[in-house]
Design an enzyme around this catalytic site. Structure first.
Site, short mmCIF file in Angstrom:
data_model
loop_
_atom_site.label_atom_id
_atom_site.label_comp_id
_atom_site.label_asym_id
_atom_site.label_seq_id
_atom_site.Cartn_x
_atom_site.Cartn_y
_atom_site.Cartn_z
N CYS A 1 6.77 5.01 0.63
CA CYS A 1 6.65 5.59 -0.72
C CYS A 1 6.93 7.10 -0.75
CB CYS A 1 5.26 5.31 -1.29
SG CYS A 1 4.91 3.56 -1.46
N HIS B 1 4.51 10.29 -7.24
CA HIS B 1 4.77 8.90 -6.87
C HIS B 1 3.86 8.02 -7.73
CE1 HIS B 1 5.15 5.18 -4.87
NE2 HIS B 1 3.98 5.24 -4.27
N ASN C 1 4.71 0.08 -8.78
CA ASN C 1 5.01 0.97 -7.65
C ASN C 1 6.36 0.57 -7.07
OD1 ASN C 1 5.17 2.27 -5.20
ND2 ASN C 1 3.06 1.85 -4.59
#
Ligand code: ACO
Length: 323
Positions: free
Chosen positions: A113, A250, A280
């Protein structure tokens, strides 16, 4: 001094939308549970046969068009992904071939990520070192391919997508008034691998594997590490958190974003949030959020933008730039 100036950005999302209500027909969950715990309402899912490189190419083409830069000028492609088309060659090489680029370097970066922040920091260093003049920095993922669709604690959280940023070498004075990347900060602590990982790989099982996560533990580390990423960038740049015009984090979980904002006293109005629409998307989430805020006119030329991420590894980091 040489600065890496952002000249354009683009995003690409697969067509298929998977809502929480549809997910509730697949696993024992509910829209209410997912929204309350994560803020996510829907995510995009790549079509059968649609690869990470396809999403990356879509985002790269839009970013180049937005920048008014011809692909032939690109001499560096860094693609952040944890879901490459193949174990090798790099997905970046496929993007390069599709764009008809024959010069320069192209490679993938794997920081899950945090991948886009790692890629951006790397591209900035290449440009500042005089080793590249026009860089395509891409975050692209098809996490739907590594999810265990029977595990409700993970499959509700992720989605597919891609975002790209074009950076070009330019001149700056070396102050925070410069346009371009002003500061980047990268970290890794490899001792927490068991909290977030994929249970397969070429050299271990010979399989692709599925994502595994201890969500509650990851949550705790995420808030601490993201706060560190933001505070360190701001301190190193010699500015205050309140000087930042836009935070582009993020997009893992609405509650992580809210907890970080509370801890650092960030103005919630300045935090770009897209998690409700995209879930996500790992390395794609920061550029997807960036593009949304550019397209709707929130981020304007001259604005100070702080991007940050945290992910598997654990990795975390931040990048401060003046758009
Ligand atoms: N639907 C319904 N119930 C569920 C679901 C679901 N989708 N998933 C888990 N549950 C249940 C659990 O089984 C558990 O039931 P039990 O109490 O009967 O055992 C209960 O809900 C609570 O489970 P927890 O895991 O403790 O729930 P928590 O409040 O921690 O929320 C979540 C889980 C949303 C995963 C949270 O921990 C989280 O967001 N963690 C961060 C993880 C993350 O974002 N990772 C992404 C990668 S890292 C990054 O990008 C920052």
């Amino acid at each position: 001094m040489i600065r890496s100036i952002p000249v354009g950005a683009g995003a690409y999302l697969p067509e298929k939308i998977l809502t929480n209500h549809e997910l509730a027909k697949m696993v024992d969950t509910s829209d209410e549970w997912i929204v309350e715990r994560t803020g996510i309402r829907q995510r995009r899912i790549a079509a059968a046969g649609q690869k990470t490189s396809d999403l990356a190419i879509g985002a790269a083409e839009r970013a180049l068009k937005h920048a008014g830069v011809d692909a032939s000028e690109v001499d560096l492609i860094i693609l952040a992904t944890a879901t490459p088309d193949r174990t090798f060659p790099a997905t970046a090489a496929r993007v390069q071939a599709h764009l008809g680029i024959k010069k320069g370097a192209a490679f993938d970066i794997q920081a899950v990520c945090s991948g886009f922040i790692y890629a951006l920091a790397t591209a900035d260093n290449f440009i500042k070192a005089g080793q590249a003049t026009t860089a395509l920095v891409i975050g692209a993922e098809t996490f739907s391919r590594i999810l265990d669709w029977e595990d409700r604690s993970t499959c509700v959280l992720f989605g597919d997508g891609a975002g790209a940023l074009v950076l070009q070498a330019g001149e700056g004075e070396g102050t925070t008034a410069d346009q371009g990347v002003l500061q980047s900060y990268l970290r890794c602590d490899g001792s927490h691998e068991d909290l977030l990982y994929v249970d397969g790989g070429p050299s271990s099982t010979g399989t692709v594997g599925h994502l595994r996560m201890l969500g509650r533990e990851v949550f705790r580390h995420a808030v601490t590490n993201i706060a560190d990423a933001i505070q360190t960038s701001v301190d190193r740049a010699g500015i205050k958190v309140s000087d930042v015009d836009w935070f582009v984090p993020h997009q893992a979980n609405r509650r992580i974003l809210d907890a970080t904002a509370r801890r650092l006293h960030l103005d919630p109005e300045k935090v770009v949030i897209t998690v409700e629409k995209h879930g996500n998307t790992s390395a794609a989430s920061v550029p997807l959020a960036l593009v949304e805020a550019l397209e709707d006119g929130r981020i304007k030329r001259g604005d100070l933008v702080l991007m940050e991420a945290m992910g598997g590894g654990f990795t975390w980091g931040s990048a401060l730039l003046r758009w």
